[in-house]
Write a protein that holds these residues in place. Structure first.
Motif, mmCIF file in Angstrom:
data_model
loop_
_atom_site.group_PDB
_atom_site.id
_atom_site.type_symbol
_atom_site.label_atom_id
_atom_site.label_comp_id
_atom_site.label_asym_id
_atom_site.label_seq_id
_atom_site.Cartn_x
_atom_site.Cartn_y
_atom_site.Cartn_z
ATOM 1 N N GLN A 145 21.692 9.631 -4.960
ATOM 2 C CA GLN A 145 20.408 10.266 -5.240
ATOM 3 C C GLN A 145 19.708 9.442 -6.326
ATOM 4 O OE1 GLN A 145 18.763 13.263 -4.022
ATOM 5 N NE2 GLN A 145 17.119 12.235 -5.167
ATOM 6 N N SER A 146 18.517 8.924 -5.987
ATOM 7 C CA SER A 146 17.766 8.113 -6.939
ATOM 8 C C SER A 146 16.488 8.835 -7.320
ATOM 9 C CB SER A 146 17.431 6.743 -6.326
ATOM 10 O OG SER A 146 18.606 6.044 -5.983
ATOM 11 N N ASP A 147 16.409 9.223 -8.579
ATOM 12 C CA ASP A 147 15.200 9.898 -9.062
ATOM 13 C C ASP A 147 14.161 8.900 -9.550
ATOM 14 O OD1 ASP A 147 16.266 12.415 -8.510
ATOM 15 O OD2 ASP A 147 17.335 12.460 -10.424
ATOM 16 N N GLU A 207 13.971 0.142 10.402
ATOM 17 C CA GLU A 207 13.128 1.205 10.951
ATOM 18 C C GLU A 207 12.435 1.923 9.795
ATOM 19 O OE1 GLU A 207 12.794 2.254 14.193
ATOM 20 O OE2 GLU A 207 14.294 0.981 15.176
ATOM 21 N N TYR A 208 11.178 2.246 9.996
ATOM 22 C CA TYR A 208 10.448 2.966 8.954
ATOM 23 C C TYR A 208 9.521 3.991 9.570
ATOM 24 C CZ TYR A 208 7.329 3.828 4.969
ATOM 25 O OH TYR A 208 6.598 4.417 3.969
ATOM 26 N N ILE A 209 9.651 5.246 9.131
ATOM 27 C CA ILE A 209 8.703 6.307 9.465
ATOM 28 C C ILE A 209 7.949 6.595 8.178
ATOM 29 C CG2 ILE A 209 8.394 8.683 10.251
ATOM 30 C CD1 ILE A 209 10.984 8.412 11.815
ATOM 31 N N PRO A 210 6.653 6.336 8.151
ATOM 32 C CA PRO A 210 5.886 6.367 6.904
ATOM 33 C C PRO A 210 6.155 7.566 6.010
ATOM 34 C CG PRO A 210 4.514 5.555 8.667
ATOM 35 C CD PRO A 210 5.796 6.002 9.298
ATOM 36 N N GLN A 211 6.584 7.232 4.785
ATOM 37 C CA GLN A 211 6.799 8.192 3.708
ATOM 38 C C GLN A 211 7.717 9.353 4.106
ATOM 39 O OE1 GLN A 211 3.222 9.174 1.499
ATOM 40 N NE2 GLN A 211 2.249 7.240 2.064
ATOM 41 N N GLY A 250 2.980 9.697 -5.842
ATOM 42 C CA GLY A 250 3.571 10.984 -5.507
ATOM 43 C C GLY A 250 4.875 11.267 -6.206
ATOM 44 N N ASN A 251 5.335 10.294 -7.033
ATOM 45 C CA ASN A 251 6.607 10.459 -7.764
ATOM 46 C C ASN A 251 7.758 10.831 -6.839
ATOM 47 O OD1 ASN A 251 5.509 9.937 -10.382
ATOM 48 N ND2 ASN A 251 4.637 12.007 -10.389
ATOM 49 N N HIS A 252 7.816 10.158 -5.692
ATOM 50 C CA HIS A 252 8.865 10.463 -4.719
ATOM 51 C C HIS A 252 10.231 9.970 -5.193
ATOM 52 C CE1 HIS A 252 6.284 11.917 -1.450
ATOM 53 N NE2 HIS A 252 5.408 11.005 -1.854
ATOM 54 N N THR A 253 11.247 10.674 -4.768
ATOM 55 C CA THR A 253 12.624 10.268 -5.037
ATOM 56 C C THR A 253 13.272 9.832 -3.723
ATOM 57 O OG1 THR A 253 13.462 12.533 -4.759
ATOM 58 C CG2 THR A 253 12.790 11.856 -6.980
ATOM 59 N N SER A 296 0.825 -1.207 0.000
ATOM 60 C CA SER A 296 0.000 0.000 0.000
ATOM 61 C C SER A 296 0.860 1.257 0.000
ATOM 62 C CB SER A 296 -0.917 -0.004 1.228
ATOM 63 O OG SER A 296 -1.686 1.172 1.299
ATOM 64 N N GLU A 297 1.953 1.243 0.762
ATOM 65 C CA GLU A 297 2.879 2.380 0.793
ATOM 66 C C GLU A 297 3.506 2.616 -0.585
ATOM 67 O OE1 GLU A 297 4.078 4.473 3.896
ATOM 68 O OE2 GLU A 297 1.960 3.963 3.679
ATOM 69 N N ILE A 298 3.859 1.536 -1.253
ATOM 70 C CA ILE A 298 4.488 1.643 -2.565
ATOM 71 C C ILE A 298 3.549 2.320 -3.567
ATOM 72 C CG2 ILE A 298 5.271 0.276 -4.550
ATOM 73 C CD1 ILE A 298 6.497 -1.684 -2.476
#
Length: 211
Positions: free
Chosen positions: A99-101, A181-185, A81-84, A73-75
């Motif tokens: 840096q991954s675009d 560890e994961y902090i959402p988005q 959102g076209n996140h980098t 779901s996060e993916i």
């Protein structure tokens, strides 16, 4: 895997607390007359009230967390959102910034999705602690043979704000441990140690900032 382009509640079960019991109460009345003394027991009341202080239980909390479903779901949201991704990788003291675009989120979250324990209900203990508007949920493995040793979920007002996973695997030839560890988005980290027989221990730490 960490040099390629890719992309942190709470424990649920009843926790028995301290048992408290009320003390018995005895009430009596005495009556006197001019000719004799009569003592009568008018009323005897014995009350035993037992209760328990425990953390709130929720039927939904009795289910094991599905990391695979959660990160799928996060993916979807991250792709929309076209996140980098800005990644800092440290390997045995050497550091590299990437840096991954264009991010392969499935690959980035591979260890997280592989830590799914939702089908192993009888293999984990589930505890939850509620305080004000926060909840901490902890799943702990009952047996050392399970790769996923612990999962912690932190919730704020019923929203997941942090996820932590401890993984460990060991046999006669190999030892491996990972702390995820994961902090959402926002950010996620992977800290790991690997040791092969007759070889040196390797360490790596990856910090990935979602942009």
């Amino acid at each position: 895997f960490f040099f390629s382009s890719r992309r942190r509640h709470t424990r649920y079960g009843t926790v028995t607390g301290v048992q408290t019991c009320a003390l018995p109460i005895l009430f009596y009345s005495a009556m006197k007359t001019k000719t004799h003394l009569l003592i009568a027991s008018i009323f005897v009341l014995f009350v035993v009230s037992c209760g328990s202080e425990n953390h709130d239980s929720n039927t939904d909390n009795n289910k094991l967390f599905n990391t695979d479903g959660y990160f799928r779901s996060e993916i979807v949201q991250l792709n929309k959102g076209n996140h980098t991704l800005l990644k800092t990788a440290e390997y045995n003291g050497k550091k590299e910034i990437i840096q991954s675009d264009t991010v392969n989120w499935n690959k980035e979250f591979e260890l997280f999705t592989a830590s799914n324990i939702s089908s192993k209900l009888n293999s984990y203990t589930i505890d939850s602690i509620h305080q004000s508007d926060t909840t901490l949920v902890i799943f702990k493995a009952k047996e050392a043979k399970l790769d996923v040793r612990k999962i912690e979920l932190s919730y704020l007002e019923n929203k997941l704000v942090r996820l932590s996973i401890e993984r460990e695997k060991e046999n006669a030839f190999y030892y491996s441990s990972q702390q995820l560890e994961y902090i959402p988005q926002t950010i996620f980290t992977i800290t790991a140690k690997d040791k092969m027989i007759f070889s040196d221990t390797t360490y790596y730490h990856i910090t990935s900032v979602i942009q």
